[in-house]
Write an enzyme that holds these catalytic residues in place. Sequence first.
Site, PDB file in Angstrom:
ATOM      1  N   ASN A 146      44.127  40.142  93.308  1.00  0.00           N
ATOM      2  CA  ASN A 146      43.316  39.287  92.389  1.00  0.00           C
ATOM      3  C   ASN A 146      42.416  38.379  93.172  1.00  0.00           C
ATOM      4  O   ASN A 146      42.882  37.409  93.878  1.00  0.00           O
ATOM      5  CB  ASN A 146      44.471  38.570  91.585  1.00  0.00           C
ATOM      6  CG  ASN A 146      43.819  37.433  90.655  1.00  0.00           C
ATOM      7  OD1 ASN A 146      42.668  37.288  90.343  1.00  0.00           O
ATOM      8  ND2 ASN A 146      44.586  36.844  89.566  1.00  0.00           N
ATOM      9  N   CYS A 225      22.190  31.526  89.695  1.00  0.00           N
ATOM     10  CA  CYS A 225      23.489  32.197  89.971  1.00  0.00           C
ATOM     11  C   CYS A 225      24.220  32.034  88.621  1.00  0.00           C
ATOM     12  O   CYS A 225      23.780  31.586  87.728  1.00  0.00           O
ATOM     13  CB  CYS A 225      24.195  31.267  91.234  1.00  0.00           C
ATOM     14  SG  CYS A 225      24.894  30.066  90.666  1.00  0.00           S
ATOM     15  N   CYS A 249      43.620  42.570  70.352  1.00  0.00           N
ATOM     16  CA  CYS A 249      42.927  43.101  71.683  1.00  0.00           C
ATOM     17  C   CYS A 249      41.372  43.232  71.098  1.00  0.00           C
ATOM     18  O   CYS A 249      40.727  43.385  70.161  1.00  0.00           O
ATOM     19  CB  CYS A 249      43.639  44.398  71.923  1.00  0.00           C
ATOM     20  SG  CYS A 249      43.323  45.733  71.024  1.00  0.00           S
ATOM     21  N   CYS A 302      22.202  22.755  89.597  1.00  0.00           N
ATOM     22  CA  CYS A 302      23.432  23.773  89.394  1.00  0.00           C
ATOM     23  C   CYS A 302      24.748  23.006  90.116  1.00  0.00           C
ATOM     24  O   CYS A 302      24.652  22.198  90.918  1.00  0.00           O
ATOM     25  CB  CYS A 302      23.200  25.114  90.337  1.00  0.00           C
ATOM     26  SG  CYS A 302      24.654  26.019  90.358  1.00  0.00           S
TER      27      CYS A 302
END
Length: 328
Positions: A146, A225, A249, A302
Amino acid sequence: SKVKDMSSEVVDSNPYSRLMALQRMGIVENYERIREFSVAIVGVGGVGSVAAEMLTRCGIGRLLLYDYDKVELANMNRLFFRPEQVGMTKTDAAVQTLADINPDVVLEEINVWTISFNILRQKLLGGERRAYKCTRRYRFSSFTLNITTVQGFETFMSSLRNKSFRPSKEGSGVDLVLSCVDNYEARMAVNQACNELNQTWMESGVSEDAVSGHIQLLIPGETACFACAPPLVVASGVDERTLKREGVCAASLPTTMGVVAGLLVQNTLKYLLKFGQVSSYLGYNSLKDYFPTMAMKPNPQCSNAACLERQKECILAKPARDAAAKAK
Ligand code: ATP
């Protein structure tokens, strides 16, 4: 007289000759270069697995695959995975299929054991790491990665930095990262890694209702980004998880996912082999067959510190870049 004369037809069973025809027809200057490129695919689901298959069939040099999930029966409404692969990790199942399609591609599925196993292997056998089929290499396939966990992110970063495949080239160990994940946290983790490594990447996504999608090119400092222009729902402070209703779902279609994978890999080929126009952002609305395009500049405010660093570097490098372009 109705018998077709085959003598004038070129019958060539080598799949590369069809790819090399792109060169003969003047579309691509040097198709052979495809073997020198290394692409990382994060998320081997409905889009990522199909993108991996396309790149494998195109003869890409090396693929790195990342995913934390296992193949489920519920994935059979998409392309690529087969019912007999249910229960396998997606990375294992992908390597199994891809290595059969094109054994020349160096496939690396990254799980938490990979890095230590490679170091151990190198210590035991010595010398350089060779390109080899890795279907038998990873015995610890139930461990998956992960990229949003601390250890997962570190492994992700060090695997991107590993330059054993392209030692003479500048930058990281890969030419491009493709994000094919389905959630905001994972996209932000890819964004963070690529901003820190100054690594160009492409993002992809399919909507919850399965009828639209997009691809986007992200060059740190040069284009927006992922944190420069977050999705509206994130910018408005709504937790993504609260949008998912219990027991309901998301919809998914193999068609939309296949189209988005195709757009993503087409842009990848154009970017790597330098032909045509590389898209900055390309959307796909299947209900209206509408393909919006746009370009996004980086946000000077940012929230991502690494993005601000890359923006500064870009501004400093601009005069030299402009002079070089003028000299051409
Ligand atoms: P569904 O959610 O509809 O069951 P899915 O989980 O297969 O489908 P896809 O959109 O087809 O989702 O593919 C996204 C892929 O990205 C999945 O295989 C998922 O496991 C992977 N992924 C998502 N987040 C991460 C993460 N943080 N680290 C590694 N892989 C991830």
